[in-house]
Design a protein around this motif. Structure first.
Motif, mmCIF file in Angstrom:
data_model
loop_
_atom_site.group_PDB
_atom_site.id
_atom_site.type_symbol
_atom_site.label_atom_id
_atom_site.label_comp_id
_atom_site.label_asym_id
_atom_site.label_seq_id
_atom_site.Cartn_x
_atom_site.Cartn_y
_atom_site.Cartn_z
ATOM 1 N N LYS A 185 0.788 -1.401 0.041
ATOM 2 C CA LYS A 185 0.026 -0.159 -0.151
ATOM 3 C C LYS A 185 1.032 1.063 -0.209
ATOM 4 O O LYS A 185 0.760 2.706 -1.053
ATOM 5 C CB LYS A 185 -0.964 -0.186 1.018
ATOM 6 C CG LYS A 185 -1.828 -1.279 1.226
ATOM 7 C CD LYS A 185 -2.881 -1.223 2.098
ATOM 8 C CE LYS A 185 -3.692 -1.974 1.902
ATOM 9 N NZ LYS A 185 -4.982 -1.848 3.558
ATOM 10 N N ILE A 186 2.231 1.273 0.711
ATOM 11 C CA ILE A 186 2.984 2.734 0.826
ATOM 12 C C ILE A 186 3.517 2.998 -0.883
ATOM 13 O O ILE A 186 3.455 3.629 -0.893
ATOM 14 C CB ILE A 186 3.681 2.643 2.826
ATOM 15 C CG1 ILE A 186 2.816 2.448 3.378
ATOM 16 C CG2 ILE A 186 5.187 3.259 2.319
ATOM 17 C CD1 ILE A 186 3.687 2.419 4.764
ATOM 18 N N LYS B 285 2.365 1.312 -3.315
ATOM 19 C CA LYS B 285 2.117 2.434 -4.810
ATOM 20 C C LYS B 285 1.181 3.489 -4.104
ATOM 21 O O LYS B 285 0.862 4.189 -5.349
ATOM 22 C CB LYS B 285 -0.054 0.892 -4.634
ATOM 23 C CG LYS B 285 0.678 -0.265 -4.885
ATOM 24 C CD LYS B 285 -0.533 -1.324 -4.455
ATOM 25 C CE LYS B 285 -1.717 -1.135 -4.808
ATOM 26 N NZ LYS B 285 -2.454 -1.923 -4.771
ATOM 27 N N ASN B 286 0.933 4.284 -3.087
ATOM 28 C CA ASN B 286 0.808 5.472 -2.540
ATOM 29 C C ASN B 286 2.195 6.321 -3.615
ATOM 30 O O ASN B 286 1.238 6.773 -4.311
ATOM 31 C CB ASN B 286 0.760 5.728 -0.898
ATOM 32 C CG ASN B 286 0.132 6.691 -0.639
ATOM 33 O OD1 ASN B 286 -1.178 7.498 -1.635
ATOM 34 N ND2 ASN B 286 0.739 7.491 0.230
ATOM 35 N N ILE B 287 2.919 5.792 -3.150
ATOM 36 C CA ILE B 287 4.271 6.941 -3.630
ATOM 37 C C ILE B 287 3.087 6.984 -5.033
ATOM 38 O O ILE B 287 4.368 8.332 -5.439
ATOM 39 C CB ILE B 287 5.239 6.540 -2.932
ATOM 40 C CG1 ILE B 287 5.234 6.191 -1.206
ATOM 41 C CG2 ILE B 287 6.599 7.902 -3.203
ATOM 42 C CD1 ILE B 287 6.796 5.809 -0.686
ATOM 43 N N SER C 266 1.532 6.651 -6.841
ATOM 44 C CA SER C 266 0.400 7.245 -7.496
ATOM 45 C C SER C 266 0.739 9.282 -7.459
ATOM 46 O O SER C 266 0.524 9.978 -7.854
ATOM 47 C CB SER C 266 -0.734 7.337 -6.651
ATOM 48 O OG SER C 266 -0.276 7.857 -5.206
ATOM 49 N N LYS C 267 1.614 8.821 -6.639
ATOM 50 C CA LYS C 267 1.657 10.747 -6.467
ATOM 51 C C LYS C 267 2.787 10.873 -7.005
ATOM 52 O O LYS C 267 2.581 11.567 -7.803
ATOM 53 C CB LYS C 267 2.728 11.018 -4.909
ATOM 54 C CG LYS C 267 1.170 10.415 -3.099
ATOM 55 C CD LYS C 267 0.524 11.210 -3.336
ATOM 56 C CE LYS C 267 -0.006 11.577 -2.153
ATOM 57 N NZ LYS C 267 -1.520 12.338 -2.154
ATOM 58 N N SER D 231 10.716 1.852 -1.407
ATOM 59 C CA SER D 231 9.204 2.809 -0.461
ATOM 60 C C SER D 231 10.673 4.072 -0.989
ATOM 61 O O SER D 231 10.113 5.274 -0.404
ATOM 62 C CB SER D 231 9.060 2.704 0.303
ATOM 63 O OG SER D 231 9.458 2.767 1.978
ATOM 64 N N TYR E 61 7.811 8.633 5.215
ATOM 65 C CA TYR E 61 7.121 7.940 3.846
ATOM 66 C C TYR E 61 7.334 6.893 3.729
ATOM 67 O O TYR E 61 6.222 6.268 3.180
ATOM 68 C CB TYR E 61 6.656 9.116 3.067
ATOM 69 C CG TYR E 61 5.714 10.075 3.460
ATOM 70 C CD1 TYR E 61 4.367 10.090 4.103
ATOM 71 C CD2 TYR E 61 6.160 11.344 3.500
ATOM 72 C CE1 TYR E 61 3.719 11.358 4.228
ATOM 73 C CE2 TYR E 61 5.805 12.559 4.091
ATOM 74 C CZ TYR E 61 4.396 12.697 4.364
ATOM 75 O OH TYR E 61 3.758 13.957 5.158
ATOM 76 N N TRP F 191 -0.751 5.994 11.431
ATOM 77 C CA TRP F 191 -0.860 6.747 10.461
ATOM 78 C C TRP F 191 -2.482 7.331 10.033
ATOM 79 O O TRP F 191 -3.016 8.206 10.239
ATOM 80 C CB TRP F 191 -1.090 5.668 8.921
ATOM 81 C CG TRP F 191 1.045 5.878 8.789
ATOM 82 C CD1 TRP F 191 1.074 4.271 9.390
ATOM 83 C CD2 TRP F 191 1.187 6.508 8.331
ATOM 84 N NE1 TRP F 191 2.884 4.552 8.941
ATOM 85 C CE2 TRP F 191 3.050 6.174 8.445
ATOM 86 C CE3 TRP F 191 1.971 7.957 7.691
ATOM 87 C CZ2 TRP F 191 3.803 6.749 7.834
ATOM 88 C CZ3 TRP F 191 2.499 8.346 7.574
ATOM 89 C CH2 TRP F 191 3.550 7.819 7.658
ATOM 90 N N GLU G 58 3.485 17.454 2.884
ATOM 91 C CA GLU G 58 2.450 16.236 2.443
ATOM 92 C C GLU G 58 3.357 15.711 1.423
ATOM 93 O O GLU G 58 4.915 16.042 1.182
ATOM 94 C CB GLU G 58 1.050 17.511 1.895
ATOM 95 C CG GLU G 58 0.303 17.475 2.643
ATOM 96 C CD GLU G 58 -0.669 16.432 3.431
ATOM 97 O OE1 GLU G 58 -0.784 15.889 2.828
ATOM 98 O OE2 GLU G 58 -1.249 16.759 4.573
#
Length: 194
Positions: free
Chosen positions: A35-36, A38-40, A42-43, A95, A126, A139, A193
């Motif tokens: 998840k982490i 994938k989140n990075i 996506s950013k 990550s 992050y 989190w 952020e």
């Protein structure tokens, strides 16, 4: 000293070596399932219309056996297959380097030690480096419970320590100087952020 100086020369290992096969498999699993990570990614994809692809990540043999990964000037994320011994190792390093990749796309000046410190703080916060130590409850952002406040302070200290170590390694400055630089930019960088 630049980030590339830390990586030195890359040596391509045989693609059929067990280290290479494992690194490639763990890399794909992290990109698909973590998840982490994938989140990075996506950013990154939302930055300057850049489309992140798996070809931006390279599993290679690194002559410096203490090195686990890095960001090259291409930019490309280097995973040191001979130093990464588990899927968790790959997720943690990937990550961390993905945050640097994102900062690179946002024009971080890697020759500015304060900009480097900012990126190292963000990468430690992050990525999975400190997250793995102190758990997902951080989190959730719930500061009403004293045990979470204690965990939050330890998490922040972990981020500060990891960023200091990274600045020291990349710039070859002493521990005191690295800590001083990290402390100078810590609160502002920590509050940013992703």
């Amino acid at each position: 000293m630049t980030r590339n100086d830390v990586i030195h020369e890359k040596t391509v290992a045989a693609v059929d070596s067990p280290d290479h096969i494992n690194c490639e498999r763990w890399k794909l699993e992290a990109v698909r399932n973590n998840k982490i990570v994938k989140n990075i990614i996506s950013k990154i994809d939302k930055t300057k219309n850049f489309k992140f692809e798996n070809s931006c990540i390279s599993c290679e043999f690194c002559p410096n056996s203490g090195l686990k990964g890095g960001l090259t000037s291409d930019p490309e994320i280097l995973l040191c297959e001979n130093s990464l011994k588990s899927a968790s190792d790959v997720e943690t390093v990937l990550s961390h380097e993905l945050v640097h990749f994102l900062d690179h796309l946002n024009n971080t000046d890697w020759t500015d030690i304060k900009a480097l410190a900012r990126s190292e703080i963000r990468a430690a916060k992050y990525s999975l480096e400190c997250h793995n130590q102190y758990g997902a409850q951080l989190w959730e952002g719930n500061q009403e419970h004293p045990q979470l406040c204690s965990i939050s302070q330890r998490f922040k200290q972990c981020v500060r320590d990891r960023a200091t170590d990274s600045v020291r390694l990349v710039t070859n400055v002493g521990s005191f100087k690295a800590r001083s630089i990290v402390d100078e930019v810590f609160e502002k960088s920590y509050s940013e952020e992703l």
